[in-house]
Design an enzyme around this catalytic site. Sequence first.
Site, PDB file in Angstrom:
ATOM      1  N   ASP A 140       0.744  -1.201   0.078  1.00 26.85           N
ATOM      2  CA  ASP A 140       0.084  -0.098  -0.059  1.00 26.85           C
ATOM      3  C   ASP A 140       0.893   1.162  -0.002  1.00 26.85           C
ATOM      4  O   ASP A 140       0.628   2.148  -0.765  1.00 26.85           O
ATOM      5  CB  ASP A 140      -0.776   0.012   1.336  1.00 26.85           C
ATOM      6  CG  ASP A 140      -1.830   1.167   1.364  1.00 26.85           C
ATOM      7  OD1 ASP A 140      -2.452   1.513   0.597  1.00 26.85           O
ATOM      8  OD2 ASP A 140      -1.372   1.866   2.379  1.00 26.85           O
ATOM      9  N   LYS A 149       1.539   4.352  -2.884  1.00 31.93           N
ATOM     10  CA  LYS A 149       1.550   5.572  -3.098  1.00 31.93           C
ATOM     11  C   LYS A 149       2.853   6.475  -3.262  1.00 31.93           C
ATOM     12  O   LYS A 149       2.797   7.353  -3.922  1.00 31.93           O
ATOM     13  CB  LYS A 149       1.212   6.092  -1.406  1.00 31.93           C
ATOM     14  CG  LYS A 149      -0.365   5.646  -0.896  1.00 31.93           C
ATOM     15  CD  LYS A 149      -0.184   5.724   0.549  1.00 31.93           C
ATOM     16  CE  LYS A 149      -2.188   5.028   1.071  1.00 31.93           C
ATOM     17  NZ  LYS A 149      -1.926   4.798   2.323  1.00 31.93           N
TER      18      LYS A 149
END
Lengths: 370, 370
Positions: A224, A228
Site C-alpha cells: 500500500d 503511494k
Amino acid sequence: MSASPIYLGVIGVGGVGTAFLQQLARLPNAPQLVVLARSSQTLLAPTPAYSPAIPAADWATASATPSLTKSGALQAEEIATYLAAAPGRAILVDNTSDISLARQYPTFLKKGISVVTPNKKGFSDDLSLWKDIFASAAEGKALVYHESTVGAGLPVLSTLKDLVATGDEVTRIEGVFSGTLSFLFNTFAPASGSSDAQWSAVVAQAKELGYTEPDPRDDLNGMDVARKLTILARIAGLEVSRPDSFPIESLIPAELESLPSSADGITQFMTRLPEFDAQMANIKDTAEKQGKVVRYVGSIDVAAKAVKVGLQYFDKDSAIAGLKGSDNIISFYTKRYGANPLIVQGAGAGGDVTAMGVSADLIKAVERLR
Amino acid sequence: MSASPIYLGVIGVGGVGTAFLQQLARLPNAPQLVVLARSSQTLLAPTPAYSPAIPAADWATASATPSLTKSGALQAEEIATYLAAAPGRAILVDNTSDISLARQYPTFLKKGISVVTPNKKGFSDDLSLWKDIFASAAEGKALVYHESTVGAGLPVLSTLKDLVATGDEVTRIEGVFSGTLSFLFNTFAPASGSSDAQWSAVVAQAKELGYTEPDPRDDLNGMDVARKLTILARIAGLEVSRPDSFPIESLIPAELESLPSSADGITQFMTRLPEFDAQMANIKDTAEKQGKVVRYVGSIDVAAKAVKVGLQYFDKDSAIAGLKGSDNIISFYTKRYGANPLIVQGAGAGGDVTAMGVSADLIKAVERLR
C-alpha cells in the site's frame, strides 16, 4: 463560469462511497447524479433527458426512487457510452479499489468524461497505464483528479503538483504514508514515554480496532505504501515502472510468507506472529540505544531516482517520531524551501476524510468544466 | 479547456514581484503579459492588438523592449479599462502590499478581470471591502485567488476552503503565522537545548539578518499576524469587522509605544529595548518552570467566535514548540479530523515561496478561464 449542467456517474458504495454520497448531497450546485453503481446493481437516470436525476443519498434511498432505470452490473464501456451521451460534460467518480475499472479510465477519458477517484490502483500500476490515462485525458480534453490516492484528504498531491508546476525543484519526499503502520509503530515504540507491548500484541490490537485490512498482511507487506510512493515519484518526474520495481521491506516474516491468503491463513499468521516478537524488540532496542525510534517510512530521492519503503530510525524530537495515533506525515524537501521541508500532517485514512478529498476534487473539476 | 489567450497585468516588481516574473517566464502556456507596472512607470503592450506581449523577465529587460507603450504611473481605473478591452479574459496580479490598490479590486472584478495576489491588505481590512470584493467577483464572473496572503506558498487557504466547501466543521485554527516571530522565539526559547541570549539581542540579530521589517516594530506589534487571522476567520465563516477588532498582544513595551516611526525612532527603540529584557526573561522562565516554552501564536475558536493573537505556553514536545528557523505552522481542528489536527508547516515568508503561491494561483485561474 456559466452554470451549464454537469452529469455525474458514481461507482462504489462502500465506506468511502457512502461518505462521499453524504457529502455530495450537501454540496451547493452539485452536478446531476445520473449513474450510481455497486458491484451487482446499477441505477440510471432515464434517457434521453437524463432526468430526473438520482437523489444523492445512501444506496437504499437512491435505489428506492421510482423513475430510475435499474439493471445488473454494467460493463465500464456501457457506463462510459451512457455518460458520453449526456447533454453536457460528464464526470466519473470511482469510489472502488478495483484495478479492472481503473484500467478502463482511458475509455472514459477519450470520450471526454473526466475522472475523479481515491482508487490508487490505476495510478500505481504499470507505467504504461499511467501514460495511457494522461494521454487519453489530453485527447478527450477531460480532467483527472486523484488527491485521495495518497494521504486521503490531506493536500499532498495538490501541493506536489503546485511545486512542480511553478518550477520548484523537489529533491526529496519522505514520510509515513500508512495510517495502519503509523498506529503500529507509534504504539509499539512511542517517542515520549515507553511501552512494553509486544509487536504481535500491537498488531492484534490494531486488527481488533479495525485499523488493519481484514488480512493484516495486506498492510504489513508494504505494498500500500509502495503504491503511494509510486504515484508521488511519477508526479515528481520519475518513470517508476511498477510499484514493486524498487526495494520494499516487508514486515511479514520470511517463515510466514507461504501461509495461504485464506481466513485460515490469517488465523495461522496471527497465531505464529509472536514467534517473531524478539526480532522486532531487537530492532526497537537498537534504535533506543541510539536515542532514536523505529518507524516504517517511504522515501523518494529524486536526483538519485531512488524510491524505497521500509524501517528507518528517527531522532525522538523529529516530526516523524512525534506522530500521534494513525496520522500520516509527508515532508517535501525542495530547492525553494531549503533546509526545512514543507510538511503536511494529519489523518490519512478513514471514510470521511478520504471522501472529503474526492469531494474537493469534484468541486475543482466542476469549476473547470462549467 | 481550449487555448484561448488570457491577458495578464502585473503590478509590483519588489522581492515577490521579481521572483514571480522569473517563475512566469518559465510557465508553459503562460498568459500574455500586457501590463507591467511599478510605482512610477507602466509598460503596456500596444493597442489594439495587445501584441507583442511584454517579455516576462526582470523589469530592466522588460522596460528595454522596444514596441511597448511606456508611461508614468497609471490610475488603477486606467489599468482596469485597458485590461478589460483586451481581446480575451484578463487577470490582474497585484504583487504590492498597497491598500489603495487593494481597494480598487472591485473595479477590476466588476469588469470581469480576475485578481491573483499575495497582498493581504485588501482581505484583512474592513469587512465591507471583503464583501465588496467577492460580490464584485460574482457580478463580473471573475475569480479571486489569494493563497499567499497567509503562509506564503504553503497550502493554507486552499486547505481551509476545501474543508469548508466539502462540509467539514472547522472548530479551531491555531498556529505560528509570522516567520519573524517564529525565528525570534525559536531562538530565544528553543524547545531542545537552551539559550541564554537576551530578548533584545535576538531582535537585533533578526534585524541584521533581514528577517524583520526595516522597522522591527512592524513585526512586534502583531498586526501582520492579526491580518492573517482575520482572513482565515472570514473564510471559516466569522464576520470579523476589522483586523484590530479582537485582542492582539503587542510585543512593543508600553513605555516605547510613543517613539516616532522615523529612522531615529527605530534607533531609539532598539537602544531602549534591553531595558525590557528582564520582563521577557521572566516570561520564558515561567514557561520553563512548567516544562513549557513560550511562543507567539494566533488562534481562532470558531464556535466561540473568538480570535486572538499573543503569547502562549506550549509543551516542549508539541509541534508548535518544535518549529525550526522561521517556519510557520498551521493546525486545523475539525469534526472530521477529530482529536489530531490537519497540520501544514514550512517556510511562510520569502520572495520565492510567496511568488510560488502566486504562480500556483495564476495556473488555477488560467485553467478555469480557458
